[in-house]
Design an enzyme around this catalytic site. Structure first.
Site, PDB file in Angstrom:
ATOM      1  N   MET A 265      -1.491   8.508  12.955  1.00 22.14           N
ATOM      2  CA  MET A 265      -2.695   8.963  12.229  1.00 22.14           C
ATOM      3  C   MET A 265      -3.365  10.141  12.930  1.00 22.14           C
ATOM      4  O   MET A 265      -4.591  10.209  12.985  1.00 22.14           O
ATOM      5  CB  MET A 265      -3.708   7.807  12.099  1.00 22.14           C
TER       6      MET A 265
ATOM      7  N   LYS B   9      -4.585   2.311   0.508  1.00 25.50           N
ATOM      8  CA  LYS B   9      -5.736   2.944   1.128  1.00 25.50           C
ATOM      9  C   LYS B   9      -5.347   4.384   1.428  1.00 25.50           C
ATOM     10  O   LYS B   9      -4.451   4.617   2.220  1.00 25.50           O
ATOM     11  CB  LYS B   9      -6.076   2.254   2.455  1.00 25.50           C
TER      12      LYS B   9
ATOM     13  N   ASP C  60       0.836  -1.193   0.000  1.00 24.61           N
ATOM     14  CA  ASP C  60       0.000   0.000   0.000  1.00 24.61           C
ATOM     15  C   ASP C  60       0.868   1.238   0.000  1.00 24.61           C
ATOM     16  O   ASP C  60       2.091   1.147  -0.102  1.00 24.61           O
ATOM     17  CB  ASP C  60      -1.001  -0.037   1.160  1.00 24.61           C
TER      18      ASP C  60
HETATM   19  N1  SAH Z   1       1.928  -0.216  10.997  1.00 25.22           N
HETATM   20  C1  SAH Z   1       2.474   1.108  10.888  1.00 25.22           C
HETATM   21  C2  SAH Z   1       1.464   2.172  11.213  1.00 25.22           C
HETATM   22  C3  SAH Z   1       0.324   2.268  10.273  1.00 25.22           C
HETATM   23  S1  SAH Z   1      -0.803   3.526  10.679  1.00 25.22           S
HETATM   24  C4  SAH Z   1       3.718   1.214  11.771  1.00 25.22           C
HETATM   25  O1  SAH Z   1       3.987   0.326  12.587  1.00 25.22           O
HETATM   26  O2  SAH Z   1       4.425   2.208  11.641  1.00 25.22           O
HETATM   27  C5  SAH Z   1      -0.274   4.836   9.641  1.00 25.22           C
HETATM   28  C6  SAH Z   1       0.364   5.935  10.440  1.00 25.22           C
HETATM   29  O3  SAH Z   1       1.673   5.597  10.787  1.00 25.22           O
HETATM   30  C7  SAH Z   1       0.494   7.240   9.693  1.00 25.22           C
HETATM   31  O4  SAH Z   1      -0.711   7.978   9.738  1.00 25.22           O
HETATM   32  C8  SAH Z   1       1.584   7.917  10.495  1.00 25.22           C
HETATM   33  O5  SAH Z   1       1.075   8.446  11.691  1.00 25.22           O
HETATM   34  C9  SAH Z   1       2.464   6.760  10.856  1.00 25.22           C
HETATM   35  N2  SAH Z   1       3.602   6.606   9.919  1.00 25.22           N
HETATM   36  C10 SAH Z   1       3.915   5.530   9.191  1.00 25.22           C
HETATM   37  N3  SAH Z   1       5.047   5.737   8.482  1.00 25.22           N
HETATM   38  C11 SAH Z   1       5.464   6.969   8.792  1.00 25.22           C
HETATM   39  C12 SAH Z   1       6.561   7.770   8.392  1.00 25.22           C
HETATM   40  N4  SAH Z   1       7.471   7.314   7.523  1.00 25.22           N
HETATM   41  N5  SAH Z   1       6.680   9.012   8.879  1.00 25.22           N
HETATM   42  C13 SAH Z   1       5.764   9.487   9.767  1.00 25.22           C
HETATM   43  N6  SAH Z   1       4.709   8.785  10.179  1.00 25.22           N
HETATM   44  C14 SAH Z   1       4.560   7.533   9.714  1.00 25.22           C
END
Ligand code: SAH
Length: 461
Positions: A385, A272, A250
């Site tokens: 998020m 998504k 995704d």
């Molecule tokens: N499973 C993922 C999280 C998914 S929810 C994890 O463990 O990181 C998606 C959220 O993760 C985004 O809205 C943001 O808040 C955060 N996120 C994921 N990658 C990011 C990045 N490279 N920089 C900043 N926030 C990030």
């Protein structure tokens, strides 16, 4: 890519080499090794090159170049010591549609010679597209020293057993897996130790007992791809990604990571976007099952860690119900990745003794959280998020007792070359960023540890 690396069969084909000195000699040797018939045209030709020409079945033309020398040639190499002569020969050859290399002047020709690590039949060619031959040679030296000389024997052995394996297994995917397993098996050690006949017996036995059904059983890998920087993948994530027939990913998974999949793997985007569900979760779950039931190895790449706000649990639910084999590979979650790359230790003896990961995803238009548990002075709170609800997050934290001057950081596109870190206080930050474009994904870090950012900020993309 400025050049396409290809492997070219030259046996019996005529290569015309213009030039008779040291530079031409090096190319002559290489052409001869590849089985080409080497014709040389030059007023003077050194003895060693003459000998090579004779061995290759070619001819020495002891004069300056004439266009008739191109007759019958399959490729042309200009290696005289005169730039304009090289340019002239190159342009005549190109007019006839012949591929040309001009030694030391890639811009004049069509192809260049890579540095080669020769473990025939295994060949590794390294090219810097002409940018730095020294760099290519250095890489070659590294590979030379790390690749056992007997790799070629291993490839020969596998070549001999290709047909017997085909007769045993008619499914190409099962055969590929068989060879992958072979390369992880003691057969390799036997070959490298020079015990060829033992290796051969082991391989013959393995083919005899190869079982198509188990080799072509589908499997799902739920893989954490980390927050963005491909360097943050785990070894296991990389191994499974390269094994997969199908890769579902995704928008949180960067292109640099998807590019590491097998070249012939099917790549499926199931992205998504917030409020725009390209594929509903149920469909993703069904797709995973669908591919696995076709006997495929399916890699579901998730941003960060699959089990942290990744709906990883939902994705394997159906897989478990269907009795499909699966593995879950942890990844570096955004909180760890962004905090490290922003120089914000999530805990620190002087600042915070605990850290919480919280979702700031809005439910029914509000950020629905247990606020009274998020206001401890010595606690770091990380919101995933949360950008859309930033103002509400800040005001709820203050309303429930967190000091208005508590430091807060927004980390946007963390760990990537586009990372941006914005810091402020709970009181001020929502106003500070009003009207400013902040790119997703963004992580919010709240707590006194954020004050360490200026001191530890090492990553400056
Ligand atoms: N499973 C993922 C999280 C998914 S929810 C994890 O463990 O990181 C998606 C959220 O993760 C985004 O809205 C943001 O808040 C955060 N996120 C994921 N990658 C990011 C990045 N490279 N920089 C900043 N926030 C990030």
């Amino acid at each position: 890519m400025e050049f396409l690396p290809i492997s070219w069969r030259l046996q019996g084909k005529v290569a015309l080499l213009a030039g008779g000195g040291e530079v031409a000699l090096r190319k002559g040797r290489l052409l001869h090794r590849s089985g080409a018939v080497v014709n040389v045209v030059a007023p003077q030709v050194c003895d060693e090159l003459r000998a090579i020409v004779a061995q290759s079945g070619g001819a020495c033309i002891d004069r300056a170049f004439a266009s008739t020398d191109l007759d019958g040639a399959a490729l042309v190499i200009c290696a005289t010591d005169d730039r304009s002569t090289n340019a002239d020969i190159a342009s005549q050859a190109q007019q006839r549609g012949l591929p040309v290399n001009v030694v030391d002047d890639p811009s004049l020709g069509d192809f260049i010679f890579p540095a080669i690590v020769d473990r025939s039949p295994v060949l590794i060619s390294i090219s810097s597209s002409g940018a730095s031959p020294v760099l290519a040679r250095k890489l070659r030296a590294q590979l030379e020293s790390s690749l056992p000389a007997r790799w070629g024997r291993l490839a020969d052995l596998m070549a001999r057993f290709r047909q017997p394996l085909k007769e045993k297994l008619d499914n190409i995917g099962a055969r590929r897996l068989f060879w992958e397993q072979t390369l992880d098996s003691p057969v390799v050690e036997k070959v490298l130790a020079g015990k060829d006949s033992e290796a051969e017996a082991m391989l013959a036995a393995a083919i005899e007992s190869a079982d198509a059904a188990s080799l072509s059983r589908g499997e799902v890998y739920l893989v954490g791809a980390g927050p963005g920087d491909p360097d943050l993948l785990t070894f296991r994530a990389l191994r499974l990604l390269q094994k997969a027939d199908v890769v579902l990913y995704d928008r949180l998974v960067g292109k640099g990571i998807v590019d590491l999949a097998r070249r012939d793997a099917e790549l499926v985007y199931v992205g998504k976007a917030r409020d725009k569900h390209a594929l509903p979760q149920d469909n993703i779950n069904e797709l995973l099952v669908h591919y696995a039931k076709q006997g495929k190895k399916v890699c579901r790449l998730k941003g960060g860690d699959p089990f942290i706000f990744g709906r990883g649990g939902e994705e394997i639910d159906l897989i478990v119900a269907e009795g499909i084999d699966f593995q879950v590979v942890p990844g570096i979650t955004a909180a760890s990745g962004c905090a490290s790359y922003a120089g914000i230790p999530l805990t620190h003896r002087d600042h915070a003794q605990s850290v919480r990961f919280v979702t700031g995803h809005r439910k029914d238009g509000s950020v629905d959280l247990d606020w009274e548990h998020l206001v401890g002075e010595h606690e770091t709170v990380v919101f995933y998020m949360g950008l859309v609800g930033l103002r509400e997050i800040c005001s709820q934290l203050i309303a429930h007792g967190r000091a208005g001057d508590t430091p807060i950081a927004l980390v946007s596109r963390g760990t990537t070359n586009l990372q941006e870190v914005i810091t402020g206080t709970l009181n001020q930050l929502p106003d500070d960023i009003e009207g400013r474009e902040i790119h997703a994904p963004t992580l919010i870090i709240v707590g006194s540890v954020v004050s360490l950012h200026p001191k530890f900020n090492w990553f400056k993309p």
